[in-house]
Design a protein around this motif. Structure first.
Motif, PDB file in Angstrom:
ATOM      1  N   LEU A 289       0.852  -1.187   0.000  1.00 35.56           N
ATOM      2  CA  LEU A 289       0.000   0.000   0.000  1.00 35.56           C
ATOM      3  C   LEU A 289       0.884   1.232   0.000  1.00 35.56           C
ATOM      4  O   LEU A 289       1.695   1.433   0.910  1.00 35.56           O
ATOM      5  CB  LEU A 289      -0.909   0.015   1.232  1.00 35.56           C
ATOM      6  CG  LEU A 289      -1.664   1.321   1.511  1.00 35.56           C
ATOM      7  CD1 LEU A 289      -2.555   1.708   0.331  1.00 35.56           C
ATOM      8  CD2 LEU A 289      -2.483   1.217   2.791  1.00 35.56           C
ATOM      9  N   VAL A 290       0.741   2.039  -1.051  1.00 33.83           N
ATOM     10  CA  VAL A 290       1.458   3.307  -1.157  1.00 33.83           C
ATOM     11  C   VAL A 290       0.423   4.418  -1.039  1.00 33.83           C
ATOM     12  O   VAL A 290      -0.557   4.429  -1.783  1.00 33.83           O
ATOM     13  CB  VAL A 290       2.196   3.441  -2.511  1.00 33.83           C
ATOM     14  CG1 VAL A 290       2.996   4.749  -2.544  1.00 33.83           C
ATOM     15  CG2 VAL A 290       3.103   2.246  -2.750  1.00 33.83           C
ATOM     16  N   GLN A 291       0.617   5.320  -0.113  1.00 31.62           N
ATOM     17  CA  GLN A 291      -0.321   6.440   0.002  1.00 31.62           C
ATOM     18  C   GLN A 291       0.424   7.738   0.252  1.00 31.62           C
ATOM     19  O   GLN A 291       1.202   7.863   1.195  1.00 31.62           O
ATOM     20  CB  GLN A 291      -1.360   6.187   1.089  1.00 31.62           C
ATOM     21  CG  GLN A 291      -0.842   5.758   2.435  1.00 31.62           C
ATOM     22  CD  GLN A 291      -1.973   5.412   3.389  1.00 31.62           C
ATOM     23  OE1 GLN A 291      -3.156   5.487   3.060  1.00 31.62           O
ATOM     24  NE2 GLN A 291      -1.616   5.043   4.601  1.00 31.62           N
ATOM     25  N   GLY A 292       0.199   8.676  -0.658  1.00 32.52           N
ATOM     26  CA  GLY A 292       0.788  10.003  -0.539  1.00 32.52           C
ATOM     27  C   GLY A 292      -0.266  10.969  -0.051  1.00 32.52           C
ATOM     28  O   GLY A 292      -1.370  11.024  -0.607  1.00 32.52           O
ATOM     29  N   ILE A 293       0.042  11.719   0.989  1.00 32.20           N
ATOM     30  CA  ILE A 293      -0.933  12.607   1.611  1.00 32.20           C
ATOM     31  C   ILE A 293      -0.478  14.049   1.456  1.00 32.20           C
ATOM     32  O   ILE A 293       0.664  14.403   1.764  1.00 32.20           O
ATOM     33  CB  ILE A 293      -1.098  12.277   3.115  1.00 32.20           C
ATOM     34  CG1 ILE A 293      -1.453  10.795   3.288  1.00 32.20           C
ATOM     35  CG2 ILE A 293      -2.162  13.166   3.761  1.00 32.20           C
ATOM     36  CD1 ILE A 293      -1.419  10.315   4.728  1.00 32.20           C
ATOM     37  N   VAL A 294      -1.384  14.901   0.964  1.00 32.09           N
ATOM     38  CA  VAL A 294      -1.087  16.327   0.818  1.00 32.09           C
ATOM     39  C   VAL A 294      -2.232  17.138   1.401  1.00 32.09           C
ATOM     40  O   VAL A 294      -3.366  16.662   1.516  1.00 32.09           O
ATOM     41  CB  VAL A 294      -0.880  16.729  -0.663  1.00 32.09           C
ATOM     42  CG1 VAL A 294       0.243  15.918  -1.290  1.00 32.09           C
ATOM     43  CG2 VAL A 294      -2.169  16.558  -1.465  1.00 32.09           C
ATOM     44  N   PHE A 295      -1.923  18.371   1.784  1.00 28.80           N
ATOM     45  CA  PHE A 295      -2.961  19.301   2.181  1.00 28.80           C
ATOM     46  C   PHE A 295      -3.559  19.913   0.904  1.00 28.80           C
ATOM     47  O   PHE A 295      -2.961  19.871  -0.164  1.00 28.80           O
ATOM     48  CB  PHE A 295      -2.401  20.380   3.093  1.00 28.80           C
ATOM     49  CG  PHE A 295      -2.130  19.897   4.497  1.00 28.80           C
ATOM     50  CD1 PHE A 295      -2.992  20.214   5.536  1.00 28.80           C
ATOM     51  CD2 PHE A 295      -1.009  19.119   4.775  1.00 28.80           C
ATOM     52  CE1 PHE A 295      -2.759  19.764   6.826  1.00 28.80           C
ATOM     53  CE2 PHE A 295      -0.755  18.666   6.067  1.00 28.80           C
ATOM     54  CZ  PHE A 295      -1.636  18.984   7.094  1.00 28.80           C
ATOM     55  N   GLU A 296      -4.728  20.478   1.045  1.00 33.86           N
ATOM     56  CA  GLU A 296      -5.456  20.973  -0.126  1.00 33.86           C
ATOM     57  C   GLU A 296      -4.633  21.944  -0.956  1.00 33.86           C
ATOM     58  O   GLU A 296      -4.702  21.942  -2.185  1.00 33.86           O
ATOM     59  CB  GLU A 296      -6.756  21.634   0.334  1.00 33.86           C
ATOM     60  CG  GLU A 296      -7.719  21.972  -0.803  1.00 33.86           C
ATOM     61  CD  GLU A 296      -9.045  22.481  -0.274  1.00 33.86           C
ATOM     62  OE1 GLU A 296     -10.068  22.271  -0.956  1.00 33.86           O
ATOM     63  OE2 GLU A 296      -9.069  23.094   0.815  1.00 33.86           O
ATOM     64  N   LYS A 297      -3.797  22.746  -0.302  1.00 33.59           N
ATOM     65  CA  LYS A 297      -2.988  23.732  -1.026  1.00 33.59           C
ATOM     66  C   LYS A 297      -1.962  23.085  -1.961  1.00 33.59           C
ATOM     67  O   LYS A 297      -1.460  23.734  -2.891  1.00 33.59           O
ATOM     68  CB  LYS A 297      -2.279  24.653  -0.036  1.00 33.59           C
ATOM     69  CG  LYS A 297      -1.245  23.948   0.839  1.00 33.59           C
ATOM     70  CD  LYS A 297      -0.599  24.913   1.820  1.00 33.59           C
ATOM     71  CE  LYS A 297       0.440  24.218   2.706  1.00 33.59           C
ATOM     72  NZ  LYS A 297       1.577  23.701   1.930  1.00 33.59           N
ATOM     73  N   ASP A 298      -1.625  21.805  -1.724  1.00 36.36           N
ATOM     74  CA  ASP A 298      -0.611  21.124  -2.536  1.00 36.36           C
ATOM     75  C   ASP A 298      -1.214  20.042  -3.429  1.00 36.36           C
ATOM     76  O   ASP A 298      -0.526  19.093  -3.814  1.00 36.36           O
ATOM     77  CB  ASP A 298       0.444  20.484  -1.623  1.00 36.36           C
ATOM     78  CG  ASP A 298       1.260  21.512  -0.869  1.00 36.36           C
ATOM     79  OD1 ASP A 298       1.637  22.522  -1.478  1.00 36.36           O
ATOM     80  OD2 ASP A 298       1.513  21.302   0.334  1.00 36.36           O
ATOM     81  N   ILE A 299      -2.477  20.195  -3.788  1.00 32.38           N
ATOM     82  CA  ILE A 299      -3.155  19.147  -4.549  1.00 32.38           C
ATOM     83  C   ILE A 299      -2.464  18.882  -5.882  1.00 32.38           C
ATOM     84  O   ILE A 299      -2.514  17.766  -6.419  1.00 32.38           O
ATOM     85  CB  ILE A 299      -4.640  19.525  -4.774  1.00 32.38           C
ATOM     86  CG1 ILE A 299      -5.401  18.309  -5.332  1.00 32.38           C
ATOM     87  CG2 ILE A 299      -4.769  20.754  -5.668  1.00 32.38           C
ATOM     88  CD1 ILE A 299      -6.896  18.518  -5.379  1.00 32.38           C
TER      89      ILE A 299
END
Length: 315
Positions: A289-299
Protein backbone atom coordinates in the motif's frame (compact mmCIF):
# COMPACT_ATOMS: atom_id res chain seq x y z
CA UNK A 1 34.63 -42.02 43.51
CA UNK A 2 31.76 -41.06 45.82
CA UNK A 3 33.29 -37.61 46.38
CA UNK A 4 33.71 -37.17 42.62
CA UNK A 5 30.03 -38.00 42.12
CA UNK A 6 28.99 -35.37 44.66
CA UNK A 7 31.33 -32.88 42.97
CA UNK A 8 29.76 -33.51 39.55
CA UNK A 9 26.27 -33.20 41.00
CA UNK A 10 27.26 -29.91 42.63
CA UNK A 11 28.64 -28.55 39.35
CA UNK A 12 25.42 -29.59 37.59
CA UNK A 13 23.35 -27.73 40.15
CA UNK A 14 25.45 -24.60 39.64
CA UNK A 15 25.00 -24.81 35.88
CA UNK A 16 21.26 -25.37 36.09
CA UNK A 17 20.82 -22.47 38.47
CA UNK A 18 23.10 -20.05 36.61
CA UNK A 19 20.03 -18.33 35.11
CA UNK A 20 18.38 -16.96 38.22
CA UNK A 21 14.65 -16.67 38.77
CA UNK A 22 15.38 -13.06 39.63
CA UNK A 23 14.85 -10.60 36.80
CA UNK A 24 18.14 -9.30 35.31
CA UNK A 25 19.20 -5.75 36.17
CA UNK A 26 19.38 -3.03 33.51
CA UNK A 27 21.16 0.14 34.62
CA UNK A 28 22.55 3.07 32.65
CA UNK A 29 23.76 1.89 29.24
CA UNK A 30 27.26 2.83 28.13
CA UNK A 31 27.79 1.37 24.68
CA UNK A 32 29.95 1.71 21.57
CA UNK A 33 29.21 0.54 18.02
CA UNK A 34 31.20 -2.55 17.05
CA UNK A 35 31.38 -4.83 13.98
CA UNK A 36 29.03 -7.22 15.82
CA UNK A 37 26.28 -4.60 15.98
CA UNK A 38 23.27 -4.97 13.69
CA UNK A 39 21.42 -1.93 12.35
CA UNK A 40 17.65 -2.15 12.78
CA UNK A 41 16.45 -1.29 9.27
CA UNK A 42 14.51 1.97 9.05
CA UNK A 43 16.11 3.35 12.23
CA UNK A 44 19.44 4.68 13.46
CA UNK A 45 19.56 2.04 16.17
CA UNK A 46 22.20 -0.68 16.50
CA UNK A 47 22.23 -3.73 18.76
CA UNK A 48 24.09 -7.01 19.20
CA UNK A 49 21.15 -9.42 18.79
CA UNK A 50 20.38 -12.19 21.27
CA UNK A 51 21.04 -15.74 20.07
CA UNK A 52 18.43 -17.27 17.76
CA UNK A 53 16.77 -13.89 17.14
CA UNK A 54 16.24 -12.90 13.50
CA UNK A 55 14.99 -9.77 11.73
CA UNK A 56 11.21 -9.67 11.98
CA UNK A 57 9.19 -9.58 8.77
CA UNK A 58 6.00 -7.93 10.05
CA UNK A 59 7.35 -5.26 12.43
CA UNK A 60 10.51 -3.25 13.02
CA UNK A 61 12.63 -5.41 15.25
CA UNK A 62 13.86 -8.88 16.12
CA UNK A 63 11.91 -12.05 16.74
CA UNK A 64 12.56 -15.47 18.21
CA UNK A 65 8.98 -16.74 18.21
CA UNK A 66 5.48 -15.31 18.62
CA UNK A 67 5.92 -14.98 22.40
CA UNK A 68 9.40 -13.47 22.33
CA UNK A 69 10.39 -10.36 20.38
CA UNK A 70 12.08 -6.95 20.56
CA UNK A 71 10.46 -3.98 18.83
CA UNK A 72 12.07 -0.66 17.93
CA UNK A 73 10.34 2.64 17.18
CA UNK A 74 12.23 5.83 16.39
CA UNK A 75 10.61 9.22 15.78
CA UNK A 76 12.78 12.03 14.48
CA UNK A 77 11.50 15.43 15.54
CA UNK A 78 9.48 13.92 18.42
CA UNK A 79 10.66 15.28 21.77
CA UNK A 80 11.24 12.57 24.35
CA UNK A 81 9.33 14.46 27.04
CA UNK A 82 6.19 14.08 24.91
CA UNK A 83 6.72 10.31 24.90
CA UNK A 84 7.23 10.37 28.67
CA UNK A 85 3.76 11.93 28.99
CA UNK A 86 2.24 8.77 27.44
CA UNK A 87 4.54 6.16 28.96
CA UNK A 88 4.58 6.63 32.72
CA UNK A 89 3.43 4.88 35.88
CA UNK A 90 0.12 6.73 36.01
CA UNK A 91 -0.70 5.82 32.40
CA UNK A 92 0.11 2.13 32.91
CA UNK A 93 -1.97 1.99 36.08
CA UNK A 94 -4.89 3.65 34.30
CA UNK A 95 -4.69 0.86 31.71
CA UNK A 96 -4.85 -1.70 34.51
CA UNK A 97 -1.25 -2.81 34.01
CA UNK A 98 0.75 -4.24 36.89
CA UNK A 99 4.07 -2.41 37.12
CA UNK A 100 6.93 -4.66 38.21
CA UNK A 101 9.74 -2.12 37.82
CA UNK A 102 10.02 1.58 36.99
CA UNK A 103 13.07 3.84 37.04
CA UNK A 104 15.01 6.54 35.25
CA UNK A 105 17.85 5.39 33.04
CA UNK A 106 20.37 6.80 30.55
CA UNK A 107 21.43 5.42 27.17
CA UNK A 108 24.84 6.98 26.70
CA UNK A 109 24.14 10.74 26.85
CA UNK A 110 20.37 10.45 26.41
CA UNK A 111 17.84 10.61 29.24
CA UNK A 112 15.40 7.74 29.47
CA UNK A 113 12.97 5.67 31.47
CA UNK A 114 12.66 1.94 31.98
CA UNK A 115 9.50 -0.02 32.82
CA UNK A 116 8.67 -3.69 33.25
CA UNK A 117 5.00 -4.65 33.37
CA UNK A 118 3.12 -7.91 33.68
CA UNK A 119 2.40 -9.52 30.33
CA UNK A 120 -0.85 -10.93 29.01
CA UNK A 121 -0.21 -14.28 30.65
CA UNK A 122 0.96 -15.11 34.15
CA UNK A 123 4.41 -16.21 32.92
CA UNK A 124 5.17 -13.29 30.62
CA UNK A 125 6.56 -9.76 30.98
CA UNK A 126 6.91 -6.71 28.73
CA UNK A 127 9.69 -4.17 29.16
CA UNK A 128 9.81 -0.64 27.78
CA UNK A 129 13.01 1.37 27.32
CA UNK A 130 12.43 5.00 26.30
CA UNK A 131 15.14 7.55 25.55
CA UNK A 132 15.91 10.61 23.44
CA UNK A 133 16.27 14.38 23.55
CA UNK A 134 14.59 17.40 21.96
CA UNK A 135 15.21 16.13 18.42
CA UNK A 136 14.21 12.45 18.54
CA UNK A 137 12.65 9.75 20.67
CA UNK A 138 13.07 5.98 20.79
CA UNK A 139 10.80 3.31 22.23
CA UNK A 140 12.24 -0.18 22.61
CA UNK A 141 9.87 -2.86 23.88
CA UNK A 142 10.57 -6.53 24.52
CA UNK A 143 8.14 -9.31 25.30
CA UNK A 144 9.34 -12.61 26.77
CA UNK A 145 8.31 -15.57 28.91
CA UNK A 146 9.63 -15.58 32.44
CA UNK A 147 10.08 -19.36 32.39
CA UNK A 148 12.59 -19.00 29.53
CA UNK A 149 15.27 -17.60 31.81
CA UNK A 150 18.17 -17.95 29.39
CA UNK A 151 16.33 -16.02 26.68
CA UNK A 152 15.34 -13.31 29.16
CA UNK A 153 18.96 -12.98 30.25
CA UNK A 154 20.11 -12.70 26.64
CA UNK A 155 17.54 -9.98 25.89
CA UNK A 156 18.81 -7.87 28.79
CA UNK A 157 22.40 -8.44 27.69
CA UNK A 158 21.49 -7.33 24.16
CA UNK A 159 19.86 -4.16 25.46
CA UNK A 160 23.12 -3.25 27.19
CA UNK A 161 24.70 -3.08 23.72
CA UNK A 162 22.04 -0.69 22.35
CA UNK A 163 23.60 2.19 20.41
CA UNK A 164 22.01 5.19 18.70
CA UNK A 165 23.93 6.74 15.80
CA UNK A 166 22.33 10.13 15.30
CA UNK A 167 24.73 11.01 12.46
CA UNK A 168 23.68 8.21 10.12
CA UNK A 169 20.82 8.23 7.64
CA UNK A 170 18.20 5.56 8.24
CA UNK A 171 17.94 2.92 5.50
CA UNK A 172 15.22 0.55 4.40
CA UNK A 173 15.10 -2.84 6.06
CA UNK A 174 17.02 -5.60 4.29
CA UNK A 175 13.71 -7.48 4.15
CA UNK A 176 11.93 -4.75 2.21
CA UNK A 177 10.11 -6.18 -0.82
CA UNK A 178 10.11 -2.98 -2.85
CA UNK A 179 12.16 0.00 -3.98
CA UNK A 180 11.51 3.12 -6.09
CA UNK A 181 13.54 4.19 -9.11
CA UNK A 182 12.17 7.74 -8.90
CA UNK A 183 14.13 9.81 -6.36
CA UNK A 184 11.71 12.72 -6.12
CA UNK A 185 10.87 11.46 -2.64
CA UNK A 186 13.51 10.01 -0.35
CA UNK A 187 13.25 7.47 2.44
CA UNK A 188 13.06 9.23 5.78
CA UNK A 189 12.34 6.76 8.58
CA UNK A 190 10.10 3.91 9.65
CA UNK A 191 7.09 4.78 11.79
CA UNK A 192 5.32 1.69 13.11
CA UNK A 193 4.43 -0.41 10.07
CA UNK A 194 5.09 2.40 7.57
CA UNK A 195 8.18 3.48 5.63
CA UNK A 196 7.98 7.27 5.35
CA UNK A 197 9.24 9.28 2.36
CA UNK A 198 9.57 13.06 2.05
CA UNK A 199 11.00 15.37 -0.59
CA UNK A 200 14.30 15.86 1.27
CA UNK A 201 14.43 12.72 3.42
CA UNK A 202 13.60 14.62 6.62
CA UNK A 203 10.33 14.43 8.50
CA UNK A 204 9.38 17.89 9.69
CA UNK A 205 6.89 18.99 12.31
CA UNK A 206 3.28 18.05 11.52
CA UNK A 207 2.40 21.74 11.32
CA UNK A 208 4.69 22.16 8.28
CA UNK A 209 1.98 20.53 6.12
CA UNK A 210 4.57 19.00 3.80
CA UNK A 211 3.55 16.18 1.43
CA UNK A 212 4.36 12.74 2.86
CA UNK A 213 4.34 9.28 1.28
CA UNK A 214 3.77 6.26 3.53
CA UNK A 215 4.37 2.69 2.34
CA UNK A 216 3.58 -0.58 4.08
CA UNK A 217 3.45 -4.27 3.18
CA UNK A 218 0.39 -6.36 4.01
CA UNK A 219 1.07 -10.10 4.15
CA UNK A 220 -0.94 -13.32 3.65
CA UNK A 221 -3.59 -11.78 1.40
CA UNK A 222 -3.49 -14.11 -1.59
CA UNK A 223 -7.28 -14.59 -1.74
CA UNK A 224 -8.37 -11.13 -0.58
CA UNK A 225 -9.72 -8.77 -3.26
CA UNK A 226 -8.10 -5.35 -3.48
CA UNK A 227 -11.54 -3.70 -3.46
CA UNK A 228 -12.19 -5.30 -0.06
CA UNK A 229 -8.89 -4.04 1.30
CA UNK A 230 -9.60 -0.55 -0.01
CA UNK A 231 -13.00 -0.54 1.70
CA UNK A 232 -11.45 -1.68 4.98
CA UNK A 233 -8.95 1.16 4.62
CA UNK A 234 -11.79 3.67 4.20
CA UNK A 235 -13.54 2.32 7.29
CA UNK A 236 -10.27 2.59 9.19
CA UNK A 237 -9.99 6.26 8.22
CA UNK A 238 -13.46 6.85 9.62
CA UNK A 239 -12.57 5.13 12.88
CA UNK A 240 -9.54 7.40 13.21
CA UNK A 241 -11.73 10.50 12.93
CA UNK A 242 -11.65 11.34 9.21
CA UNK A 243 -14.87 12.90 7.91
CA UNK A 244 -16.36 13.97 4.57
CA UNK A 245 -14.55 11.11 2.82
CA UNK A 246 -14.95 11.18 -0.95
CA UNK A 247 -13.47 8.70 -3.44
CA UNK A 248 -12.58 9.59 -7.03
CA UNK A 249 -10.39 8.61 -9.99
CA UNK A 250 -10.66 4.91 -9.11
CA UNK A 251 -8.54 2.79 -11.47
CA UNK A 252 -7.60 -0.87 -11.85
CA UNK A 253 -4.79 -0.24 -14.34
CA UNK A 254 -1.86 -2.50 -13.40
CA UNK A 255 1.55 -1.19 -12.35
CA UNK A 256 4.35 -3.17 -14.01
CA UNK A 257 1.88 -6.00 -14.75
CA UNK A 258 0.91 -6.29 -11.07
CA UNK A 259 -2.76 -6.19 -10.13
CA UNK A 260 -3.44 -2.71 -8.78
CA UNK A 261 -6.28 -0.62 -7.41
CA UNK A 262 -5.55 3.09 -7.19
CA UNK A 263 -7.73 6.03 -6.19
CA UNK A 264 -7.85 9.55 -4.85
CA UNK A 265 -9.41 10.09 -1.43
CA UNK A 266 -10.47 13.51 -0.14
CA UNK A 267 -11.18 13.86 3.56
CA UNK A 268 -11.18 16.21 6.53
CA UNK A 269 -9.00 15.51 9.57
CA UNK A 270 -8.14 17.71 12.54
CA UNK A 271 -9.90 20.62 10.83
CA UNK A 272 -7.84 20.39 7.62
CA UNK A 273 -8.86 19.32 4.15
CA UNK A 274 -6.48 16.63 2.90
CA UNK A 275 -6.17 14.49 -0.21
CA UNK A 276 -4.39 11.17 -0.54
CA UNK A 277 -3.41 9.15 -3.58
CA UNK A 278 -3.53 5.46 -2.75
CA UNK A 279 -2.31 2.44 -4.67
CA UNK A 280 -2.88 -1.15 -3.53
CA UNK A 281 -0.38 -3.27 -5.50
CA UNK A 282 -0.57 -7.05 -5.30
CA UNK A 283 2.25 -9.56 -5.63
CA UNK A 284 1.54 -13.11 -4.56
CA UNK A 285 0.43 -13.15 -0.93
CA UNK A 286 1.63 -9.59 -0.35
CA UNK A 287 -0.06 -6.26 -1.01
CA UNK A 288 2.00 -3.08 -0.96
CA UNK A 289 0.00 0.00 0.00
CA UNK A 290 1.46 3.31 -1.16
CA UNK A 291 -0.32 6.44 0.00
CA UNK A 292 0.79 10.00 -0.54
CA UNK A 293 -0.93 12.61 1.61
CA UNK A 294 -1.09 16.33 0.82
CA UNK A 295 -2.96 19.30 2.18
CA UNK A 296 -5.46 20.97 -0.13
CA UNK A 297 -2.99 23.73 -1.03
CA UNK A 298 -0.61 21.12 -2.54
CA UNK A 299 -3.16 19.15 -4.55
CA UNK A 300 -1.08 19.69 -7.71
CA UNK A 301 1.61 17.44 -6.19
CA UNK A 302 -0.63 14.37 -6.33
CA UNK A 303 0.46 13.75 -9.92
CA UNK A 304 4.09 13.80 -8.78
CA UNK A 305 3.20 11.27 -6.09
CA UNK A 306 1.40 9.08 -8.63
CA UNK A 307 4.51 9.07 -10.87
CA UNK A 308 6.69 8.19 -7.88
CA UNK A 309 4.35 5.29 -7.06
CA UNK A 310 4.52 4.01 -10.64
CA UNK A 311 8.30 3.76 -10.33
CA UNK A 312 7.96 1.02 -7.70
CA UNK A 313 10.03 -2.12 -8.21
CA UNK A 314 8.79 -5.24 -6.43
CA UNK A 315 11.67 -7.45 -5.36
Amino acid sequence: MKNLTFLLIGISILILSSCSDKRPVLNDIRSHKTPEHLNIGGTRLFIIPPRRFTIAEDFTGLSKDRDCNIRFDEAKGEKIRKIFSFYNEAAFKKQGKEILEAKKIKVNEYAGKFFVIKGKSEDSEILYLLFGDNSFSVIVSAEYRTDEKQTREEIYTALKSLYYDRDMSATLSALSVYSFSDDTYKFCERLGQFDVYTSDGNLKDAHSQEPVIMVTTLDHLENVELAKLAELNRLGMEQQGATAIQLSEISTDPIHNHETLSRKVSFTAEGFQKITYQAFIKKGEKVILVQGIVFEKDIDQLEEIRQFTNSIQLL
